[in-house]
Design a protein around this motif. Structure first.
Motif, PDB file in Angstrom:
ATOM      1  N   GLN A 198       0.839  -1.197   0.000  1.00  0.00           N
ATOM      2  CA  GLN A 198       0.000   0.000   0.000  1.00  0.00           C
ATOM      3  C   GLN A 198       0.870   1.242   0.000  1.00  0.00           C
ATOM      4  O   GLN A 198       1.970   1.238   0.554  1.00  0.00           O
ATOM      5  CB  GLN A 198      -0.882   0.002   1.247  1.00  0.00           C
ATOM      6  CG  GLN A 198      -1.897   1.136   1.270  1.00  0.00           C
ATOM      7  CD  GLN A 198      -2.677   1.183   2.586  1.00  0.00           C
ATOM      8  OE1 GLN A 198      -2.123   1.361   3.672  1.00  0.00           O
ATOM      9  NE2 GLN A 198      -3.973   1.005   2.493  1.00  0.00           N
ATOM     10  N   LEU A 199       0.394   2.295  -0.635  1.00  0.00           N
ATOM     11  CA  LEU A 199       1.035   3.577  -0.417  1.00  0.00           C
ATOM     12  C   LEU A 199       0.000   4.587   0.045  1.00  0.00           C
ATOM     13  O   LEU A 199      -1.171   4.534  -0.309  1.00  0.00           O
ATOM     14  CB  LEU A 199       1.834   4.045  -1.631  1.00  0.00           C
ATOM     15  CG  LEU A 199       1.191   4.264  -2.980  1.00  0.00           C
ATOM     16  CD1 LEU A 199       0.577   5.643  -3.041  1.00  0.00           C
ATOM     17  CD2 LEU A 199       2.276   4.135  -4.045  1.00  0.00           C
ATOM     18  N   VAL A 223      -2.402   7.155  -8.531  1.00  0.00           N
ATOM     19  CA  VAL A 223      -3.381   6.071  -8.431  1.00  0.00           C
ATOM     20  C   VAL A 223      -3.226   5.100  -9.598  1.00  0.00           C
ATOM     21  O   VAL A 223      -3.207   3.871  -9.407  1.00  0.00           O
ATOM     22  CB  VAL A 223      -4.828   6.622  -8.375  1.00  0.00           C
ATOM     23  CG1 VAL A 223      -5.851   5.498  -8.519  1.00  0.00           C
ATOM     24  CG2 VAL A 223      -5.056   7.381  -7.073  1.00  0.00           C
ATOM     25  N   SER A 224      -3.062   5.630 -10.800  1.00  0.00           N
ATOM     26  CA  SER A 224      -2.997   4.718 -11.943  1.00  0.00           C
ATOM     27  C   SER A 224      -1.673   3.968 -11.979  1.00  0.00           C
ATOM     28  O   SER A 224      -1.615   2.791 -12.323  1.00  0.00           O
ATOM     29  CB  SER A 224      -3.288   5.460 -13.254  1.00  0.00           C
ATOM     30  OG  SER A 224      -2.105   5.855 -13.875  1.00  0.00           O
ATOM     31  N   MET A 225      -0.610   4.643 -11.562  1.00  0.00           N
ATOM     32  CA  MET A 225       0.678   3.958 -11.478  1.00  0.00           C
ATOM     33  C   MET A 225       0.616   2.821 -10.455  1.00  0.00           C
ATOM     34  O   MET A 225       1.043   1.696 -10.723  1.00  0.00           O
ATOM     35  CB  MET A 225       1.753   4.959 -11.067  1.00  0.00           C
ATOM     36  CG  MET A 225       3.110   4.359 -10.861  1.00  0.00           C
ATOM     37  SD  MET A 225       4.166   5.510  -9.998  1.00  0.00           S
ATOM     38  CE  MET A 225       3.280   5.665  -8.457  1.00  0.00           C
ATOM     39  N   ALA A 226       0.053   3.113  -9.283  1.00  0.00           N
ATOM     40  CA  ALA A 226      -0.047   2.095  -8.237  1.00  0.00           C
ATOM     41  C   ALA A 226      -0.873   0.903  -8.717  1.00  0.00           C
ATOM     42  O   ALA A 226      -0.541  -0.250  -8.444  1.00  0.00           O
ATOM     43  CB  ALA A 226      -0.675   2.707  -6.979  1.00  0.00           C
ATOM     44  N   ILE A 231      -0.440  -2.122  -6.281  1.00  0.00           N
ATOM     45  CA  ILE A 231      -0.305  -1.557  -4.940  1.00  0.00           C
ATOM     46  C   ILE A 231      -1.577  -0.782  -4.608  1.00  0.00           C
ATOM     47  O   ILE A 231      -2.074  -0.020  -5.442  1.00  0.00           O
ATOM     48  CB  ILE A 231       0.912  -0.604  -4.875  1.00  0.00           C
ATOM     49  CG1 ILE A 231       2.218  -1.374  -5.151  1.00  0.00           C
ATOM     50  CG2 ILE A 231       0.999   0.097  -3.530  1.00  0.00           C
ATOM     51  CD1 ILE A 231       3.429  -0.468  -5.331  1.00  0.00           C
ATOM     52  N   ASP A 232      -2.110  -0.992  -3.395  1.00  0.00           N
ATOM     53  CA  ASP A 232      -3.288  -0.239  -2.955  1.00  0.00           C
ATOM     54  C   ASP A 232      -2.909   1.203  -2.643  1.00  0.00           C
ATOM     55  O   ASP A 232      -1.782   1.487  -2.272  1.00  0.00           O
ATOM     56  CB  ASP A 232      -3.882  -0.854  -1.690  1.00  0.00           C
ATOM     57  CG  ASP A 232      -4.520  -2.197  -1.963  1.00  0.00           C
ATOM     58  OD1 ASP A 232      -4.908  -2.446  -3.121  1.00  0.00           O
ATOM     59  OD2 ASP A 232      -4.616  -2.997  -1.012  1.00  0.00           O
ATOM     60  N   VAL A 233      -3.892   2.089  -2.764  1.00  0.00           N
ATOM     61  CA  VAL A 233      -3.653   3.487  -2.438  1.00  0.00           C
ATOM     62  C   VAL A 233      -4.652   3.953  -1.384  1.00  0.00           C
ATOM     63  O   VAL A 233      -5.830   3.624  -1.446  1.00  0.00           O
ATOM     64  CB  VAL A 233      -3.816   4.381  -3.689  1.00  0.00           C
ATOM     65  CG1 VAL A 233      -3.666   5.852  -3.312  1.00  0.00           C
ATOM     66  CG2 VAL A 233      -2.806   4.013  -4.749  1.00  0.00           C
ATOM     67  N   ILE A 234      -4.156   4.705  -0.416  1.00  0.00           N
ATOM     68  CA  ILE A 234      -5.053   5.365   0.536  1.00  0.00           C
ATOM     69  C   ILE A 234      -4.618   6.830   0.620  1.00  0.00           C
ATOM     70  O   ILE A 234      -3.441   7.128   0.442  1.00  0.00           O
ATOM     71  CB  ILE A 234      -5.035   4.660   1.914  1.00  0.00           C
ATOM     72  CG1 ILE A 234      -6.054   5.301   2.863  1.00  0.00           C
ATOM     73  CG2 ILE A 234      -3.649   4.650   2.522  1.00  0.00           C
ATOM     74  CD1 ILE A 234      -6.368   4.465   4.087  1.00  0.00           C
ATOM     75  N   ALA A 254     -10.005   4.822  -0.956  1.00  0.00           N
ATOM     76  CA  ALA A 254      -9.629   4.584   0.434  1.00  0.00           C
ATOM     77  C   ALA A 254      -9.198   5.897   1.085  1.00  0.00           C
ATOM     78  O   ALA A 254      -8.315   6.585   0.591  1.00  0.00           O
ATOM     79  CB  ALA A 254      -8.510   3.554   0.508  1.00  0.00           C
ATOM     80  N   ILE A 255      -9.869   6.214   2.181  1.00  0.00           N
ATOM     81  CA  ILE A 255      -9.743   7.540   2.796  1.00  0.00           C
ATOM     82  C   ILE A 255      -9.468   7.436   4.289  1.00  0.00           C
ATOM     83  O   ILE A 255     -10.052   6.611   4.979  1.00  0.00           O
ATOM     84  CB  ILE A 255     -11.087   8.317   2.663  1.00  0.00           C
ATOM     85  CG1 ILE A 255     -11.571   8.371   1.217  1.00  0.00           C
ATOM     86  CG2 ILE A 255     -10.989   9.695   3.292  1.00  0.00           C
ATOM     87  CD1 ILE A 255     -10.711   9.182   0.314  1.00  0.00           C
TER      88      ILE A 255
END
Ligand code: C2E
Ligand code: CA
Ligand code: CA
Ligand code: CA
Length: 275
Positions: A198-199, A223-226, A231-234, A254-255
């Motif tokens: 995750q990042l 977001v699109s790179m992850a 990799i998840d993004v928050i 994710a917030i």
């Protein structure tokens, strides 16, 4: 003019002196705080903006000071880092967070991971893997319910060594989230070599996101790179509905932020999420 500059010099000096005293005082008090059980954890929910469901919890340390009340990390973490005390505090945080999550899971269906911040000193400590294993065994928490948050700057110094470290952690089944993402230098190029799942996009990208096309473009790109790297993004630091809308338009769901909830004391968290 001379006189007044002299005056301000003395004023400054005195202020500096006060700061030094405060610091020494904090250092002394920190020594005993751990043994006197003055640290507590607060818990901030991480939420899926589309469904409104809880997807994780971040544990954040507070110092329950007998006179000063609840002291946030900004009031003691830097002193703790410099004196090395952050390690003992950090190991306590790790144990306590695992214990608490296991307890919640026994009370109700809380199938989300708890995130624990790791300091530079902890990440590079040779006993790290042993400590993580111990925290899991002692609490009975399954490894997939633990996630360690590590900043870019913690890893920047020795990337190869850090990657080995990350692999050891991941081999335990524990998750790794890259905290404060975007505040370092090297972000993008080395991301593909880091075994993280995750990042966490730093709050600085969120502050003006409702007005700034540039920030929106950056977040959309992250977001699109992850996504391509699995990799998840928050995103952290969402405070307003406008920021939430803007973030959603960047396809990030994710917030974590005051918009949903501030970090809560244990009881307030259970009242809200285990009812
Ligand atoms: P962090 O890891 O980036 O944690 C997020 C910080 O942002 C928390 O501050 C949280 O309360 C705050 N925050 C969350 N949502 C919002 C929002 O919508 N708006 C604003 N303005 N702030 C928001 P906190 O709890 O004061 O912690 C500050 C920092 O102290 C953390 O930043 C982390 O670097 C450090 N820290 C906290 N707990 C620990 C710990 O157990 N160990 C270590 N090593 N560091 C810790
Ligand atoms: Ca997470
Ligand atoms: Ca964090
Ligand atoms: Ca952060």
């Amino acid at each position: 003019a001379k006189k007044s500059s002299r005056k301000s010099f003395f004023f400054y000096n005195n202020e500096l002196h006060q700061k030094l005293l405060m610091r020494l005082n904090t250092e002394n008090e920190l020594q005993s705080a751990l043994y006197n059980h003055q640290f507590v954890l607060y818990y901030q929910p991480q939420v899926d903006a589309c469904s409104g469901t809880l997807i994780g919890v971040e544990a954040l340390v507070r110092w329950k000071h007998p006179e000063r009340g609840i002291v946030p990390p900004s009031g003691f973490i830097s002193v703790a880092e410099e004196t090395g005390m952050i390690r003992d505090i950090g190991w306590w945080v790790l144990d306590e967070a695992c214990r608490q999550m296991k307890k919640w899971q026994e009370r109700g269906p809380l199938k989300v991971p708890i995130s624990v911040n790791l300091s530079f000193n902890q990440f590079h400590d040779d006993s790290l893997v042993k400590r993580v294993c111990f925290a899991l065994e002692a609490s009975g928490l399954q490894p997939e319910y633990l996630e360690l948050e590590i900043t870019e700057s913690t890893m920047a110094e020795d990337l190869e060594r850090s990657i080995r470290r990350l692999k050891e952690i991941r081999a335990l089944g524990v998750g790794v989230s890259l905290d404060d993402f975007g505040t370092g230098y090297s972000s993008l190029s080395y991301l593909k070599s880091l075994p993280i799942n995750q990042l966490k996009i730093d709050r600085s990208f969120v502050l003006d996101i409702a007005q700034s096309n540039q920030d929106q473009a950056i977040v959309t790109a992250i977001v699109s790179m992850a996504e391509h790297l699995w990799i998840d993004v928050i995103v952290e630091g969402i405070e307003t509905k406008e920021q939430l809308r803007a973030i959603e338009s960047c396809r990030c769901r994710a917030i974590q932020g005051y918009y949903y909830s501030r970090p809560l004391a244990e009881n307030d968290f259970s009242d809200k999420y285990l009812a």
